[in-house]
Design an enzyme around this catalytic site. Structure first.
Site, mmCIF file in Angstrom:
data_model
loop_
_atom_site.group_PDB
_atom_site.id
_atom_site.type_symbol
_atom_site.label_atom_id
_atom_site.label_comp_id
_atom_site.label_asym_id
_atom_site.label_seq_id
_atom_site.Cartn_x
_atom_site.Cartn_y
_atom_site.Cartn_z
ATOM 1 N N GLU A 200 0.836 -1.184 0.000
ATOM 2 C CA GLU A 200 0.000 0.000 0.000
ATOM 3 C C GLU A 200 0.882 1.250 0.000
ATOM 4 O OE1 GLU A 200 -2.356 -0.607 3.507
ATOM 5 O OE2 GLU A 200 -0.962 0.488 4.794
ATOM 6 N N LYS A 201 0.338 2.318 -0.472
ATOM 7 C CA LYS A 201 1.039 3.589 -0.534
ATOM 8 C C LYS A 201 1.324 4.091 0.874
ATOM 9 C CE LYS A 201 2.392 7.562 -2.403
ATOM 10 N NZ LYS A 201 3.635 7.649 -3.202
ATOM 11 N N GLU A 288 -7.107 -1.242 8.515
ATOM 12 C CA GLU A 288 -7.406 -2.619 8.900
ATOM 13 C C GLU A 288 -8.494 -2.615 9.970
ATOM 14 O OE1 GLU A 288 -3.726 -4.185 10.331
ATOM 15 O OE2 GLU A 288 -3.858 -3.196 12.261
ATOM 16 N N ASN A 290 -9.538 -4.633 13.605
ATOM 17 C CA ASN A 290 -9.241 -5.583 14.676
ATOM 18 C C ASN A 290 -10.550 -6.129 15.219
ATOM 19 O OD1 ASN A 290 -6.323 -5.439 14.848
ATOM 20 N ND2 ASN A 290 -6.623 -3.342 15.534
ATOM 21 N N ARG A 292 -11.699 -7.619 17.884
ATOM 22 C CA ARG A 292 -11.593 -7.946 19.309
ATOM 23 C C ARG A 292 -11.663 -6.649 20.110
ATOM 24 N NH1 ARG A 292 -6.680 -5.723 19.745
ATOM 25 N NH2 ARG A 292 -5.117 -6.116 18.131
#
Length: 458
Positions: A200-201, A288, A290, A292
């Protein structure tokens, strides 16, 4: 509601979960390794059962042993906390297969969002802004070079199955690509058993802004105030705060809309955190998710007055969320720092051993300590070095930071080295105090100056 829940973790997060379970009238079962038999989470649980030897592979991530412990104790649900097996889709599936409820999202969701490239593709389909990068896996250096030339250097090479900085390399020019790709891919395979990579950039001068969300089985969604986690060392968060000083009301509402759209698109259940990079214009891009509870969830609890673990348990039990989005109000500002058993002046080398004396400042309004540390406790060499989280809450960011600095000043631990001096210096730094920092500030500005000052003092 569940009558008994097994906590598949250790240390401060296990203690924190057990406390909420007790307040809910639910019996808490602790698991422990042979090295942790005298740990605080074992002492305060209603029941405790040993699941293996000191190494995590023999105990805390030994799936068969953990599930056997849940079955033997008659536990109706498992709360994984964070780390260890908390984002292991196979484990979550095995838990369900034996008729025990997993306090978290479904296994297929963990699997989907755990693979960073699959997650990016899913978010693109949901019209969530995504950092420019590869549209699929990168298998070799040639493919990596093709994508890098298309999006432009610098680029970030990342393990598709990774997290926590493993299998990750910043690449600033073509001549750095070959060696970095080989090393990152080998590291990914070693740590995750998966050598798939993506690119990714690199977003320069950005902030790491994340938003925690919870969605019940009926499809109701509640987003919580964003957190600024931009102070990082080796891609690990050092300080977290909420709300982010750089966020406007309009930005926050936009992020809530995006996060709500994202979790609805994947039919998410329970709590999770979507992490973004925010550029200087205020635009944010999906990085991203997560799946949890997060280490930094206390700052969210401090500014909302909510118990996120309680909400997790209620949702897992099939209950409807007891609040709506309009019920979530931002009350003041909260800041969290992680106290670690490390030697910052020696490149943050871990420090294990017996804690001869510990004093953590638990008194006063707006003060919270999450820890499992006590006098005579043993810091084990087998686990993460974090030994306490210090969280301060006040009406303004300036007041919260001043309170946190006071708390760190009062903290005293004898027997092992800690990160106290490093944290004290960080909270005196002008860039931190004025909120003038990005994700690279700590490593490129603060640490070189701090290390130089240590050399001068010598």
């Amino acid at each position: 509601m569940f009558k008994k829940v097994l906590v598949a973790n250790r240390g401060e997060v296990a203690v924190r979960i057990i406390r909420t379970l007790k307040e809910m009238g639910i019996k808490a079962v602790a698991i422990y390794s042979t090295a942790d038999k005298n740990s605080l989470h074992v002492q305060i649980a209603d029941e405790a059962i040993c699941v293996g030897g000191p190494k995590p592979a023999d105990s805390y991530i030994n799936m068969k042993n953990v599930i056997s412990a849940a079955v033997l104790t008659g536990s109706e649900a498992i709360h994984p906390g964070y780390g260890f097996l908390s984002e292991n889709a196979l484990f979550a599936e095995m838990v369900g297969d034996v008729g025990i409820k997993w306090i978290g999202p479904r296994p297929e969701t963990i699997d989907l969002m755990g693979n960073k490239e699959h997650a990016r593709n899913e978010m693109r389909q949901a019209d969530v802004p995504v950092i420019p990068g590869s549209l699929g896996y990168i298998h070799n250096v040639g493919e990596a070079r093709e994508v890098a030339n298309e999006i432009g250097y610098p680029v970030l090479l990342k393990a598709a199955a990774g997290g926590g900085g493993k299998g990750m390399r910043f690449i600033y020019a073509d001549d750095e690509l070959q060696e970095n790709f080989t090393n990152a891919q080998a590291e990914a395979k070693l740590n995750y058993g998966d050598e798939h990579m993506y690119i990714e950039k690199v977003m320069l001068n950005c902030r790491h802004i994340e938003m925690q969300v919870i969605r019940d089985q009926q499809g109701n969604v509640v987003c919580f105030p964003e957190r600024n986690c931009s102070l990082q060392r080796r891609n690990q968060k050092v300080m977290e705060e909420s709300p982010a000083a750089s966020m406007t009301t309009d930005m926050r509402e936009d992020m809530i809309d995006v996060v709500t759209k994202a979790v609805n698109a994947i039919d998410y259940e329970n709590t999770g955190t979507i992490e973004f990079l925010q550029d200087q214009s205020g635009q944010f891009y999906f990085m991203e998710m997560n799946t949890r509870i997060q280490v930094e969830h206390p700052v969210t609890e401090m500014v909302t007055g909510l118990d996120l673990v309680r909400l997790q348990v209620q949702v897992a039990a099939g209950e409807t969320l007891p609040l709506k989005q309009e019920d979530v109000k931002i009350q003041g500002h909260a800041v969290e720092m992680r106290l670690t058993a490390e030697k910052p002046e020696a490149n943050f080398a871990p420090s294990a051993g017996k804690v001869d004396f510990v004093f953590l400042p638990t008194g006063g309004p707006g003060v919270r300590i999450d820890s499992a540390l006590y006098n005579g406790d043993m810091i084990q060499p087998f686990y993460d070095s974090m030994i306490a989280k210090l969280i301060a809450h006040d009406e303004t960011r300036e007041e919260a930071i001043a309170k946190l600095a006071r708390m760190i000043d009062e903290t005293s631990i004898v027997g092992v080295s800690t990160s106290k001096n490093f944290q004290e210096a960080l909270l005196k730094d002008e860039g931190v105090l004025t909120d003038q920092f990005t994700t690279k500030y700590l490593e490129e500005h603060f640490l070189p100056e701090w290390e130089a000052s240590l050399a001068t003092d010598e």
